[in-house]
Design a protein around this motif. Structure first.
Motif, short mmCIF file in Angstrom:
data_model
loop_
_atom_site.label_atom_id
_atom_site.label_comp_id
_atom_site.label_asym_id
_atom_site.label_seq_id
_atom_site.Cartn_x
_atom_site.Cartn_y
_atom_site.Cartn_z
N LEU A 44 0.78 -1.13 0.05
CA LEU A 44 -0.02 0.08 0.04
C LEU A 44 0.98 1.24 -0.21
O LEU A 44 1.82 1.40 0.75
N LYS A 45 0.48 2.12 -0.80
CA LYS A 45 1.39 3.29 -1.10
C LYS A 45 3.04 2.96 -1.09
O LYS A 45 3.93 3.58 -0.30
N ASN A 46 3.40 2.02 -1.59
CA ASN A 46 4.72 1.58 -1.82
C ASN A 46 5.28 1.11 -0.52
O ASN A 46 6.71 1.35 -0.22
N GLN A 47 4.49 0.81 0.57
CA GLN A 47 5.11 0.28 1.74
C GLN A 47 4.43 -1.35 2.06
O GLN A 47 3.31 -1.33 1.71
N TYR A 48 5.18 -2.02 2.55
CA TYR A 48 5.02 -3.52 2.82
C TYR A 48 4.06 -3.35 4.21
O TYR A 48 4.48 -3.02 5.21
N HIS A 49 2.90 -3.82 4.16
CA HIS A 49 1.97 -4.16 5.06
C HIS A 49 1.43 -5.63 5.22
O HIS A 49 1.60 -6.39 4.21
#
Length: 125
Positions: A44-49
C-alpha cells in the motif's frame, strides 16, 4: 523448540517478507468472539503491510499494519490462539500450542517457491 524460539523464527521469516498467507485459529477461550485470523502481505502506497482479517461469527473485519509494527501483534495472537498454519515462500509451517505453551512444530519444504501476490485490489472477471 520453546515458545520464544518459535515466535522468533516466525517473526524473522515475516520480517524478511517471506509470508504468502497464514491462518491463526483455535481460540484458547471459548468466549473469544474472533474465531480465526488470516494474514496476507500487501503493498500500500509503496510500503509493505500485513493485512489482518478478523473472522467473527458472521462478520469479517480488516486491518492493515506496517511490517515494523507487526511483531507485537503476532505476540498477542499467540497469547490467545493455539494453532497456526503459515505458508512461506519456500516452506509450509504448522504450529500447535498446548495449554502450557508447549510447541508442536511441523515444517514441510516446498519443491518450487510460491508466488507472493502483493496487490490490494482484485481485477473483475
Amino acid at each position: 523448540m520453546t515458545f520464544e524460539e518459535m515466535k522468533a523464527l516466525l517473526t524473522e521469516q515475516i520480517l524478511q517478507q517471506q509470508l504468502v498467507t497464514a491462518t491463526i485459529s483455535q481460540p484458547r477461550m471459548k468466549s473469544n468472539e474472533i474465531k480465526r485470523i488470516k494474514l496476507k502481505p500487501l503493498m500500500l502506497k509503496n510500503q509493505y503491510h500485513i493485512q489482518i482479517e478478523y473472522q467473527y461469527e458472521r462478520i469479517l473485519k480488516h486491518e492493515n499494519i506496517l511490517l515494523a509494527h507487526f511483531p507485537s501483534k503476532l505476540d498477542a495472537f499467540f497469547e490467545e490462539y493455539r494453532q497456526a498454519h503459515i505458508d512461506f515462500v519456500d516452506e509450509t509451517v504448522q504450529v500447535q500450542l498446548s495449554k502450557k505453551n508447549k510447541v508442536l512444530w511441523k515444517s514441510d519444504k516446498t519443491a518450487s517457491p510460491k508466488q507472493v501476490h502483493l496487490s490490494h485490489n482484485r481485477k473483475k472477471n
